[in-house]
Design an enzyme around this catalytic site. Structure first.
Site, PDB file in Angstrom:
ATOM      1  N   LYS A 194       0.958  -1.402   0.214  1.00 46.87           N
ATOM      2  CA  LYS A 194      -0.082   0.136   0.029  1.00 46.87           C
ATOM      3  C   LYS A 194       0.918   1.447   0.169  1.00 46.87           C
ATOM      4  CE  LYS A 194      -3.269  -0.365  -0.734  1.00 46.87           C
ATOM      5  NZ  LYS A 194      -4.348  -0.904  -2.408  1.00 46.87           N
TER       6      LYS A 194
ATOM      7  N   ALA B 198       1.396   2.250  -2.939  1.00 48.66           N
ATOM      8  CA  ALA B 198       1.679   3.028  -4.833  1.00 48.66           C
ATOM      9  C   ALA B 198       2.474   1.853  -5.542  1.00 48.66           C
ATOM     10  CB  ALA B 198       1.815   4.417  -5.166  1.00 48.66           C
TER      11      ALA B 198
ATOM     12  N   THR C 268       1.469  -1.320  -6.856  1.00 48.58           N
ATOM     13  CA  THR C 268       1.588  -1.496  -8.065  1.00 48.58           C
ATOM     14  C   THR C 268       1.551  -0.606  -9.412  1.00 48.58           C
ATOM     15  OG1 THR C 268       0.157  -3.462  -7.002  1.00 48.58           O
ATOM     16  CG2 THR C 268      -0.409  -2.951  -8.764  1.00 48.58           C
ATOM     17  N   SER C 269       1.507   0.505  -8.712  1.00 47.03           N
ATOM     18  CA  SER C 269       1.866   1.543  -9.955  1.00 47.03           C
ATOM     19  C   SER C 269       3.154   1.243 -10.544  1.00 47.03           C
ATOM     20  CB  SER C 269       0.670   2.653  -9.621  1.00 47.03           C
ATOM     21  OG  SER C 269       0.092   3.020  -8.627  1.00 47.03           O
TER      22      SER C 269
ATOM     23  N   HIS D  31      11.320  -7.482  -7.977  1.00 48.53           N
ATOM     24  CA  HIS D  31      10.132  -6.802  -6.846  1.00 48.53           C
ATOM     25  C   HIS D  31       9.022  -8.222  -6.339  1.00 48.53           C
ATOM     26  CE1 HIS D  31       6.033  -7.809  -9.450  1.00 48.53           C
ATOM     27  NE2 HIS D  31       6.777  -7.725  -9.802  1.00 48.53           N
TER      28      HIS D  31
ATOM     29  N   HIS E 177       7.050  -8.408  -1.637  1.00 49.19           N
ATOM     30  CA  HIS E 177       6.453  -7.689  -0.149  1.00 49.19           C
ATOM     31  C   HIS E 177       8.048  -9.081   0.448  1.00 49.19           C
ATOM     32  CE1 HIS E 177       3.665  -5.644  -1.349  1.00 49.19           C
ATOM     33  NE2 HIS E 177       3.398  -6.804  -1.444  1.00 49.19           N
TER      34      HIS E 177
ATOM     35  N   ARG F 194       5.902   5.486   2.616  1.00 47.81           N
ATOM     36  CA  ARG F 194       4.517   6.450   2.880  1.00 47.81           C
ATOM     37  C   ARG F 194       4.076   6.556   4.172  1.00 47.81           C
ATOM     38  NH1 ARG F 194      -1.693   4.496   0.473  1.00 47.81           N
ATOM     39  NH2 ARG F 194      -2.534   6.471   0.288  1.00 47.81           N
TER      40      ARG F 194
ATOM     41  N   TYR G 188       4.518   7.333 -16.958  1.00 46.40           N
ATOM     42  CA  TYR G 188       3.843   7.608 -15.790  1.00 46.40           C
ATOM     43  C   TYR G 188       2.601   8.899 -16.097  1.00 46.40           C
ATOM     44  CZ  TYR G 188       2.759   8.678 -11.391  1.00 46.40           C
ATOM     45  OH  TYR G 188       1.869   8.829 -10.083  1.00 46.40           O
TER      46      TYR G 188
ATOM     47  N   LYS H  41     -12.392   4.014   0.696  1.00 45.25           N
ATOM     48  CA  LYS H  41     -11.903   4.661   1.530  1.00 45.25           C
ATOM     49  C   LYS H  41     -12.183   6.122   1.845  1.00 45.25           C
ATOM     50  CE  LYS H  41      -8.178   5.949   0.672  1.00 45.25           C
ATOM     51  NZ  LYS H  41      -6.029   5.582   0.063  1.00 45.25           N
TER      52      LYS H  41
END
Length: 324
Positions: free
Chosen positions: A51, A53, A55-56, A108, A110, A132, A247, A261
């Site tokens: 969380k 960003a 994935t972007s 990439h 986690h 973040r 991007y 959210k």
């Protein structure tokens, strides 16, 4: 001139030409046996924090990999466990460093930071990451587990059906919004040591700061993701040539947004900020933000609201011995 000798020499020339063509094809498909070019013998590891960003950003690597001729590999760990067993650490390091067919490579997943020097490798990978604001990250993750996002809208999430808002969770002391859930970015940067995962460890915070400065080429922040991508393109064009424009204009860049959210109230934020865990995670975030802004200040200039990369600002002189 002997005609027979001329024919033999011509046949040899044709054979040498055919061999060169084969070698060139092998060079393009990565199957040659000779040493890799230095620019191709590069591995990037993006041990992405959930969380942020991630994935972007990763979608950009997937969109560029064919054009820029590199490989992208997702590190999929069982139950998304960020800590690898010792034997898996050895396997992973061996794979990354010796899997020549996958070089240059962008990995990439986690996964917590892994120090390659402990395994005696000659060339370490390049680490990058994005972090973040810790409360914003937790709120995003809280709603993501319940409502998912627009990336895979049909996928059932672990907490699907739970309609409780983040504010209601905080007011009732629920486990999914507890301060302990903030403890994630520090251990991801700290690594595979036991103390990294002890919630509230000052040693873990110090080690995370050390690794950020000494082991990562660049760490960006979610709120300034475009600047992070621009700087990566300037520093590592072998991988990221065209990333900034992609991007800005690509359809996938801003795709993953958590649905349903609701921003937390000031009361909920204040309650979390009273925790020592938040204070440490926030200290790490501000440390990372300051470092990123420092690097950016020495890499770009702003003009008319646009950022421009600085040209090369060093050169060589007084070179001895003189070359005749």
């Amino acid at each position: 001139m002997d005609p027979a000798r001329t024919v033999v020499e011509l046949q040899r020339a044709i054979a040498r030409h055919e061999v060169r063509e084969i070698e060139q094809r092998h060079t393009m498909d990565g199957s040659r046996d000779s040493a890799l070019d230095e620019s191709d013998d590069v591995i990037i590891i993006y041990n992405r924090v959930p969380k942020t960003a991630s994935t972007s950003f990763t979608n950009i690597a997937y969109d560029l990999c064919v054009k820029n001729r590199f490989h992208v590999l997702h590190i999929n760990t069982t139950k998304n466990n960020p800590v690898m067993s010792l034997q898996d650490q050895v396997r992973f390091v061996k794979n990354v460093t010796s899997w020549r067919e996958m070089k240059p490579g962008f990995y990439h997943g986690h996964v917590a930071f892994l120090d390659f020097t402990k395994f005696g490798v000659k060339r370490k990978p390049i680490y990058i990451n994005v972090i973040r604001d810790p409360i914003e990250r937790l709120v995003s993750y809280y709603y993501f587990l319940r409502f998912g996002d627009d990336y895979r809208p049909g996928l059932r999430r672990r907490k699907q059906g739970d309609k409780k808002t983040f504010d209601e969770c905080v007011s009732t002391g629920g486990p999914d919004c507890a301060a302990e859930k903030l403890w994630l970015q520090i251990p991801f940067f700290c690594g595979h040591s036991s103390e990294c995962w002890n919630v509230g460890s000052r040693w873990a915070l110090d080690q995370a700061k050390y690794n950020l400065v000494n082991e990562y080429l660049l760490v960006g922040v979610t709120e300034e993701l475009e600047d992070f991508i621009m700087m990566l393109e300037a520093a590592l064009p072998r991988f990221f040539r065209g990333a900034t424009e992609l991007y800005r204009t690509g359809k996938k860049s801003h795709l993953r947004k958590t649905t349903e959210k609701k921003p937390p109230t000031k009361e909920s934020i204040t309650k979390l900020q009273q925790s020592d865990i938040w204070k440490m995670e926030n200290e790490f975030y501000e440390f990372a933000l300051e470092q990123f802004q420092f690097v950016r200040a020495h890499a770009v200039r702003e003009k008319d609201g646009e950022l421009y990369l600085l040209a090369q600002n060093f050169f060589y002189e007084k070179i001895y011995p003189k070359i005749n």
